[in-house]
Design a protein around this motif. Structure first.
Motif, mmCIF file in Angstrom:
data_model
loop_
_atom_site.group_PDB
_atom_site.id
_atom_site.type_symbol
_atom_site.label_atom_id
_atom_site.label_comp_id
_atom_site.label_asym_id
_atom_site.label_seq_id
_atom_site.Cartn_x
_atom_site.Cartn_y
_atom_site.Cartn_z
ATOM 1 N N ILE A 95 0.837 -1.205 0.000
ATOM 2 C CA ILE A 95 0.000 0.000 0.000
ATOM 3 C C ILE A 95 0.870 1.253 0.000
ATOM 4 O O ILE A 95 0.606 2.217 -0.731
ATOM 5 C CB ILE A 95 -0.946 0.004 1.223
ATOM 6 C CG1 ILE A 95 -1.880 -1.215 1.182
ATOM 7 C CG2 ILE A 95 -1.752 1.290 1.280
ATOM 8 C CD1 ILE A 95 -2.760 -1.274 -0.044
ATOM 9 N N GLN A 96 1.911 1.252 0.799
ATOM 10 C CA GLN A 96 2.788 2.427 0.883
ATOM 11 C C GLN A 96 3.450 2.724 -0.455
ATOM 12 O O GLN A 96 3.552 3.883 -0.862
ATOM 13 C CB GLN A 96 3.846 2.210 1.964
ATOM 14 C CG GLN A 96 3.289 2.290 3.380
ATOM 15 C CD GLN A 96 4.333 1.962 4.430
ATOM 16 O OE1 GLN A 96 5.406 1.451 4.123
ATOM 17 N NE2 GLN A 96 4.015 2.232 5.688
ATOM 18 N N ARG A 97 3.882 1.664 -1.121
ATOM 19 C CA ARG A 97 4.486 1.904 -2.424
ATOM 20 C C ARG A 97 3.439 2.365 -3.425
ATOM 21 O O ARG A 97 3.714 3.203 -4.294
ATOM 22 C CB ARG A 97 5.186 0.653 -2.935
ATOM 23 C CG ARG A 97 5.961 0.905 -4.243
ATOM 24 C CD ARG A 97 6.610 -0.355 -4.779
ATOM 25 N NE ARG A 97 7.642 -0.859 -3.902
ATOM 26 C CZ ARG A 97 8.385 -1.925 -4.178
ATOM 27 N NH1 ARG A 97 8.179 -2.595 -5.313
ATOM 28 N NH2 ARG A 97 9.308 -2.343 -3.342
ATOM 29 N N GLY A 98 2.244 1.833 -3.307
ATOM 30 C CA GLY A 98 1.189 2.178 -4.256
ATOM 31 C C GLY A 98 0.788 3.634 -4.196
ATOM 32 O O GLY A 98 0.571 4.267 -5.234
ATOM 33 N N ILE A 99 0.681 4.187 -2.995
ATOM 34 C CA ILE A 99 0.217 5.584 -2.887
ATOM 35 C C ILE A 99 1.280 6.574 -3.349
ATOM 36 O O ILE A 99 0.987 7.765 -3.523
ATOM 37 C CB ILE A 99 -0.225 5.911 -1.438
ATOM 38 C CG1 ILE A 99 0.935 5.729 -0.449
ATOM 39 C CG2 ILE A 99 -1.419 5.099 -1.044
ATOM 40 C CD1 ILE A 99 0.568 6.040 0.973
#
Length: 1518
Positions: A260-264
């Motif tokens: 999720i962190q990489r996605g945002i």
């Protein structure tokens, strides 16, 4: 298929079976004709699916017929893998849907067989991603997935055990197949299959979800985008709304949160959107279900409300960052501080928010399109308190060392803070220094500090950087406490990286970066893991002309560092170690090896030379040995070199290589030590050593000339000998040296005369002779030697300059190499010619201007400059001979040559300087104004001014020549000087950024060696500095100077009038026109003391005329000041003031205000006997203006009236006070709290009225710095007093103000504000919060259009908007957007081709993708309306009729059809009769019609409002 076609088919059908036969026949005909993507195919398929779905009596045989003849035939024909056009995908979707419907009603065996076939094809695809080419009867991968998708979807509604079992077994094959899919549509189709299958049974669900999770991890590690599609697609199973249904809880896994962190923070919007969807969904579930979550480290959710508030702010920031407008983003930015605070570690040992979430947010910030947002985020990161925000403690240091560092490569981040003075460090640069220091303090151990900063240096050195960011990063690194980071490999990387980065940078930037890099070297070198030789080798990257030079701060820093290090007695770094290194280096250089090169690498020599000189300056290596004579010293070093050189004449068999290497070291020492100061003992000592060997050096060069230089490989030896020879002949020579040089010159002349040009060997020998002779003539300073050389050259005039021809046999020398050799030969020849011209009369010269021009056409580099110098000497002779036409032609040809080389590297500037010196010399500039020479020079000057607008610095070359060589009164070129006074374009943003950076570097002064070696000043500003200093050297009492000053002033006024005529419309502050006028008036006021009484009246009237024109306050202030000073010096001019009041009262309000300023300043300076008369007249004028209608005039008059009344009191003019006592009564309004009183009080505080003293403040500081600042000109117009370095001691105008009062004033606009009563200056702000709840988000928007193109399901019983009567595309596009926003069930249009129109799409903004659109021609409207009426729709027309109902009174039924009329004609009468009701919009104005788009939007909204109020609107999936 349109409505009429369907109706015809339906009417012909007897029953369902017959209808199926007819429809199948039509499809078969389309297949036979290869028209499977025809417009009616999808409608027929839809109709077939409807019949089979809803008619329970359809026989199985007919279902099999549809399956075989229609579905499988179509699916075997279309190949979206090869052609993925929208039509193919539409047929695919319709056929697959029909296939799924048929299979559920057909024999179960048929369904199982088809599933097995599709799974087999899918399995083969997993092993071979190259799907076979189009093959008849073989289903495409798209078709397989589409069939599986629809079968699995239908199976959820009708359980078939065998089908479901086969699908559940195929789940893992489908999941495995996704790994090889790259197309988004394929991925989403696969995802839909998995979603449908996993819902078939709860048994084994954990295994199936685990398989997907393992695939997600695998794809994430590979850096793909699929994890986000998979997570969103399986969100109902991974993150069910009811928390107790969780089978596999990903919320507790850090691996999931890393995804999720990489996605945002990804660059792809779809991944960001999908990640935000997941984050919103999970936080909402956690909040509504009241669950507690704790992952390994990254995520936690507790029962307290803190988490909800924090994550709401986090999501708000993320979604706001999707906007581009700064005004939307800016109000949300302060919420970041709450998130930072949430990372602070509490008593339980952890923060509410893990710092990795901040890093993801910062990454998103730093990729934003707005530089404002990026700059704000950068400063936020750099100002983090890492003691409280535990990023480094939570092992997030990699972000700072890599991603963040690389994200600040944009130079625009490093701008000067708004409102800060020039020379201020950019906020980002200052914050960088604090950030690195903060990191150093937070990192606990020496090892972690070393590792952290080593990683930073590794990132810097492994990437290419622009100069501005690298400069500030290096400066920040140079200020951290000393840390042992750089080992031998690090030093080499530093040297290689910085050197390669700086190749194309300008001199000042290179020097700046070198200085900061040098401080890093001294601060971060690890002396335990490096050797002195590594350190001194790294020092070779610093150039003498830019950073590392003796007697500069950098040199002193290195010396001090060496002293400090050697005192520590570190192994290999002691004084003895350094001396041993010096001895070994010299011994190694002088060692001769077979096959070795005679001339050593210049970098190697430079290292040894600096090693020696720094060691001497650091008191490591003494200049002379001690009493024991054994201490190794500089004397020993030099003796090792000079013994070889001096012994050469008496040792004919001594290896030449040794002597050349000794000569190379000695020459390097003399060059590097520099300086001619007699108090520099080291310099004098080394030069004395060179002088002692001068004769031997000349003998050696003569031997090399005779025997040595015969091949191109010998050219380095030739250059070395010429370098040494230049040092020998540039100083005083003894008789032996002089005689040796004379013999050497004769030998050179002899070779040039006798050697034939028939071989490459002879040509290189001739090149050697010419180069040596050119070196001697170029550097000879001994007068005895000069006279001998002149006789030699005169005797050689027949073959100098000589030619240089490529011989028939070139010995493998390329054409390019021959060109370089010829250029060097020509350069040396013309050095000799120039030497002769310099030291003889031009009339005695054997060289003509024509010959110079011939050579100029083929010259380049240094030869061009020498030719320009030769032409400069020869041109005056042409003037004497009366050959002005020849001079003009020479100037023209040379100018053309200069234009050809414009923009071709740095040589252009040297050419320009040479050309200007040649053309703008005294003899040529003093020709009569009407002469052809003068006109040509004026033409060239005009060209240079034009070029200077694009190339900064060009005009500086021109002005320098004019001020240096053009004598007063400068009549011919006064117009050019005036243009230089006003010259200076407005800087572009990039140029302004560089100027701010350079100003900051310059403000550091001698702390950086570059400021000592190459001090920087803004080139355009320097122009005006030179002119001001030039004027300051004039004396108003000198008649010549006085005459010139008056001419200069007249020329300035003429130019100002010309600008006034050119300028039209409003002139904005800081525009080019404003700046030019301001500059002209600055110089006019500077020349005011040169105005005599005879000229004062004319100048005063001219200034009064100027005051009546529109201009910026800064320009007006200079003109007002000019008038004040003139009236003060010549009181008789007062009589001209009063008529001006009457004239300007009718024409210029601003001019009246200026007259008021003049009156209030000049009153106290009038002679005592005239004061009463002056104030009597002035008060009458001002009092009448205090009641003027115009606001500004009235306010200025009231302020001036108040000041003058106080002046009368101070001067004791009681008679005036008594006579005008009425004025005192007017001042009561000051006590009133109204707008006028406030503005008068504000005006009375204005610096020009309240502080300025027209005599005391008359200084360069006020004219060129204080007034521009107070008048709100940009700071690139301010000229600080320190720029005037050549200000004369005795000058008519002081440099600085004696009183600082004016300089202390604050900037303030002259304009006053007319404020309405009760107007508030405060505003209440709000933020735009366009946040979409996760339940309404569709994370797969990119593929929805393709998936649902042919299957847009009509929302039953909703609003139908009919626009078939409208023919203007913009209205249709707008109505389509309105329909989508307010949930219209169907949008009916006259022609579907309108949808493809660019205007339509620009207004619909993709709404046409999401709203169902049907085509109904205008001619078919009557039948269509009757058909809809039969379905129970109420037909409503938007029209004004005799029986129309007001919209306020009408209540829309749920099933409403809304018909809009034509833009001009409205709804035709024949259609009105079919309608149930006409509705009109109540109006208040005169105009009786609205735009049809507006009308339609109002009606659609009112329908939707009524439905929502009634609670009848179904929640859609939008």
């Amino acid at each position: 298929m349109d409505f009429m076609t369907v109706k015809k088919i339906a009417s012909d059908a007897v029953d369902s079976h017959k209808l199926i036969d007819q429809l199948v026949s039509q499809i078969e005909a389309q297949i036979d004709d290869n028209k499977i993507t025809g417009p009616c195919v999808c409608d027929i398929l839809f109709l077939l699916e409807s019949i089979i779905s809803y008619d329970q009596d359809v026989e199985t045989s007919y279902i099999h017929k549809v399956l075989d003849s229609v579905c499988l035939s179509l699916l075997g024909k279309i190949h979206p893998s090869i052609d993925s056009c929208v039509e193919n995908l539409a047929v695919l979707t319709s056929a697959s849907s029909l296939c799924g419907t048929c299979l559920l009603k057909a024999d179960e065996v048929r369904a199982v067989t088809l599933i097995e076939q599709c799974l087999g094809l899918l399995k083969s695809y997993s092993h071979d991603t190259e799907w076979p080419s189009e093959e008849e009867g073989v289903m495409d991968i798209y078709c397989c997935l589409s069939v599986l998708q629809h079968i699995s979807k239908q199976s959820r509604n009708k359980p078939l055990p065998a089908v479901q079992s086969k699908l559940l077994l195929g789940y893992f094959i489908i999941a495995q197949g996704m790994k090889y899919m790259k197309n988004n549509l394929l991925i989403n189709m696969t995802m839909n299959c998995l979603q449908n299958i996993i819902s078939l049974s709860s048994d084994g669900k954990l295994n199936r979800l685990t398989a997907v999770w393992e695939l997600i991890i695998e794809e994430f590690d590979a850096g793909n985008e699929k994890p986000y599609v998979l997570l969103c697609g399986m969100a109902n199973h991974f993150f069910p709304v009811i928390n107790n249904n969780v089978v596999l809880d990903l919320k507790t896994k850090d691996a999931f949160w890393r995804i999720i962190q990489r996605g945002i923070s990804k660059t792809t919007p779809s991944s960001r959107k999908q990640s935000m969807y997941l984050l919103k969904r999970i936080t909402d579930i956690c909040n509504t279900c009241g669950v507690s979550v704790q992952s390994e480290h990254l995520f936690q959710w507790g029962p307290s409300g803190d988490h909800l508030e924090i994550w709401d702010d986090y999501i708000l920031l993320l979604e706001t960052l999707e906007e581009r407008q700064v005004h939307i983003i800016k109000p949300v930015l302060p919420r970041l501080s709450k998130l930072i605070k949430a990372t602070h570690i509490k008593q339980n040992g952890q923060g509410t928010l893990h710092t990795s979430w901040l890093i993801s947010l910062f990454k998103r910030f730093l990729m934003h399109e707005s530089i404002f947002v990026v700059r704000w985020a950068t400063n936020s990161v750099l100002t983090l308190d890492l003691n409280l925000c535990p990023m480094l403690k939570q092992d997030e240091d990699k972000y700072f060392c890599e991603d963040f560092l690389l994200s600040i490569q944009e130079p625009k981040l490093f701008i000067r803070p708004e409102g800060a003075p020039a020379g201020t460090c950019p906020s980002c640069g200052e914050a960088l220094t604090g950030f690195f220091r903060n990191c150093w303090e937070v990192l606990a151990t020496s090892a972690t500090k070393t590792a952290f900063f080593r990683n930073i240096l590794t990132t810097i050195l492994s990437h290419t950087w622009s100069p501005v960011p690298l400069q500030f990063i290096f400066e920040a690194l140079s200020k951290i406490p000393a840390t042992p980071i750089l080992d031998s490999a690090g030093l080499q990387d530093l040297k290689n990286s910085v050197s390669s980065n700086m190749r194309t940078w300008d001199v000042f930037t290179r020097g700046t970066v070198q200085c900061f890099c040098g401080q890093i070297l001294l601060n971060l070198i690890n002396t335990e893991t490096t050797q002195p030789v590594d350190f001194f080798s790294t020092l070779t990257m610093y150039t003498k002309t830019e950073s590392l030079c003796r007697r500069t701060s950098f040199w002193k820093e290195v010396v001090d560092w060496l002293k400090m290090v050697t005192k520590k007695e570190i192994k290999t770094w002691t004084s003895d170690d350094i001396k041993s290194l010096i001895k070994n280096q010299i011994t190694r250089h002088l060692a001769v090896k077979d096959g070795g090169e005679s001339v050593l690498d210049e970098t190697d020599i430079l290292m040894t030379v600096r090693l020696v000189l720094l060691s001497v300056d650091a008191d490591i290596l003494p200049m002379k040995p001690g009493d024991d004579q054994e201490t190794y010293s500089l004397t020993h070093c030099l003796q090792a070199l000079t013994h070889l050189i001096n012994d050469f004449p008496s040792h004919p068999y001594m290896p030449v290589i040794k002597v050349e290497r000794a000569l190379q070291l000695l020459t390097g020492l003399v060059t590097e030590v520099g300086g001619d100061s007699t108090d520099d003992d080291l310099s004098q000592f080394i030069k004395k050593t060179l002088g002692a060997s001068a004769a031997a050096i000349v003998v050696f060069i003569q031997q090399r000339l005779a025997e040595g230089w015969r091949q191109t490989s010998d050219l380095p030896s030739l250059r070395l000998c010429c370098d040494a020879l230049s040092l020998v002949v540039s100083g005083s020579c003894d008789s032996n040296t002089r005689e040796g040089v004379r013999n050497l010159s004769q030998r050179c002349s002899q070779y040039l005369q006798t050697l034939k040009q028939d071989s490459s060997e002879n040509q290189i020998r001739r090149l050697g002779a010419s180069t040596v002779l050119g070196t001697i003539t170029n550097h000879a300073s001994d007068q005895t030697l000069v006279h001998g050389l002149l006789d030699l050259i005169q005797s050689a005039s027949s073959f100098i300059p000589a030619t240089f021809i490529k011989p028939p046999s070139d010995d493998g020398i390329s054409q390019k190499e021959w060109g370089a050799l010829a250029s060097d030969f020509m350069t040396s020849q013309w050095k000799t010619v120039y030497f002769y011209l310099q030291n003889t009369k031009p009339s005695d010269s054997f060289i003509s201007v024509e010959k110079c021009l011939d050579y100029l056409a083929v010259s380049a580099g240094e030869a061009t400059l020498i030719l320009f110098s030769c032409i400069k000497i020869l041109l005056p002779m042409k003037i004497v001979e009366g050959k002005s036409d020849t001079v003009v032609e020479v100037l023209r040809l040379a100018w053309n040559y200069l234009l050809e080389h414009q923009g071709k590297g740095t040589s252009y500037w040297a050419y320009l300087e040479g050309y200007a010196n040649m053309a703008f010399q005294r003899v040529l500039m003093t020709q009569p104004k009407e002469s052809a020479v003068t006109q040509k020079l004026l033409e060239i000057a005009g060209e240079l001014l034009l070029v200077g607008e694009e190339k900064s610095g060009v005009v500086n070359v021109l002005l320098k020549r004019l001020l240096t060589d053009c004598p007063l009164p400068m009549e011919n070129f006064l117009s050019v000087v005036v243009q230089c006074c006003m010259f200076g374009p407005i800087y572009k943003k990039q140029d302004k950024l560089l100027i701010d950076v350079f100003s900051y570097v310059s403000s550091l002064g001698s702390r950086l060696a570059v400021n000592q070696l190459n001090p920087w000043q803004p080139k355009n500003l320097v122009l005006r500095v030179w002119l001001v200093e030039f004027v300051c050297h004039l004396d108003p009492q000198n008649s010549l100077h006085h005459s010139f000053g008056n001419r200069f002033l007249s020329a300035l006024f003429e130019k100002y009038q010309e600008l006034v005529q050119i300028s039209t419309g409003n002139i904005f502050i800081n525009s080019l026109a404003h700046r030019q006028k301001n500059r002209l008036m600055q110089f006019a006021l500077l020349l005011e003391p040169f105005i005599s009484q005879a000229d004062s009246g004319r100048v005063f009237e001219l200034c009064l005329d100027f005051l009546g024109l529109e201009m910026q306050p800064s320009v007006r202030h200079y003109q007002e000041w000019m008038c004040m000073r003139l009236v003060s010096r010549f009181p008789g001019l007062v009589a001209k003031l009063w008529p001006a009041f009457e004239k300007l009262r009718k024409t210029s309000t601003a001019g009246l205000c200026s007259l008021l300023h003049i009156v209030v300043h000049t009153g106290p300076l009038q002679p005592t006997k005239s004061q009463e008369v002056f104030y009597d007249s002035a008060l009458n004028k001002v009092l009448s203006l205090s009641m003027a209608h115009h606001f500004h005039t009235r306010i200025h008059a009231l302020a001036v009236l108040s000041l003058m009344w106080d002046q009368c009191k101070t001067l004791g003019l009681q008679a005036i006070l008594n006579r005008h006592s009425i004025i005192h009564a007017c001042f009561s309004f000051f006590d009133e709290d109204n707008n006028s009183a406030k503005n008068v009080k504000k005006l009375l505080e204005n610096y020009f009225l309240n502080v300025l003293d027209l005599h005391r403040d008359y200084s360069l500081e006020t004219l060129f710095h204080t007034l521009p600042r107070l008048s709100l000109l940009n700071d690139d117009e301010w000229i600080a007093p320190h720029y005037f370095s050549a200000y004369p001691k005795a000058c008519y105008i002081p440099l600085l103000n004696p009183d600082p009062s004016l300089a202390k004033c604050e900037e303030r606009t002259r304009h006053l504000r007319v404020q309405n009563e009760g107007e508030s200056e405060e505003a209440v702000g709000d933020i735009q919060k366009k946040i979409m709840p996760w339940r309404l988000m569709n994370p797969d928007d990119e593929v929805v259009e393709e998936l649902e193109y042919a299957k847009r399901q009509h929302k039953s019983n909703g609003l139908i908007l009919v626009t078939s009567l409208i023919d203007k595309v913009p209205n249709l596009g707008g109505l389509c957007r309105t329909s989508e926003i307010f949930g219209v069930s169907e949008f009916v249009i006259n022609k579907l081709r309108y949808v493809e129109d660019k205007v339509f799409q620009s207004l619909s903004v993709t709404a046409h993708k999401w709203v169902p659109i049907r085509e109904v021609y205008e001619a078919c409207l009557p039948e269509y309306l009757q058909h809809k009426k039969s379905q129970g729709y109420t037909l409503v027309g938007v029209e004004q009729t005799a029986n129309s109902v007001s919209l306020n009174d009408f209540r829309f039924p749920t099933k409403t059809l809304l018909l809009l009329g034509n833009e001009k004609e409205g709804i035709p009468a024949d259609l009105i009769s079919l309608l149930d009701v006409c509705v009109e919009i109540p109006q208040q104005g005169v105009i009786r019609s609205l735009n049809v788009h507006v009308s339609g939007a109002i009606l659609v909204w009112e329908y939707r409002r009524q439905q929502m109020m009634a609670g009848k609107t179904e929640v859609s999936g939008r």
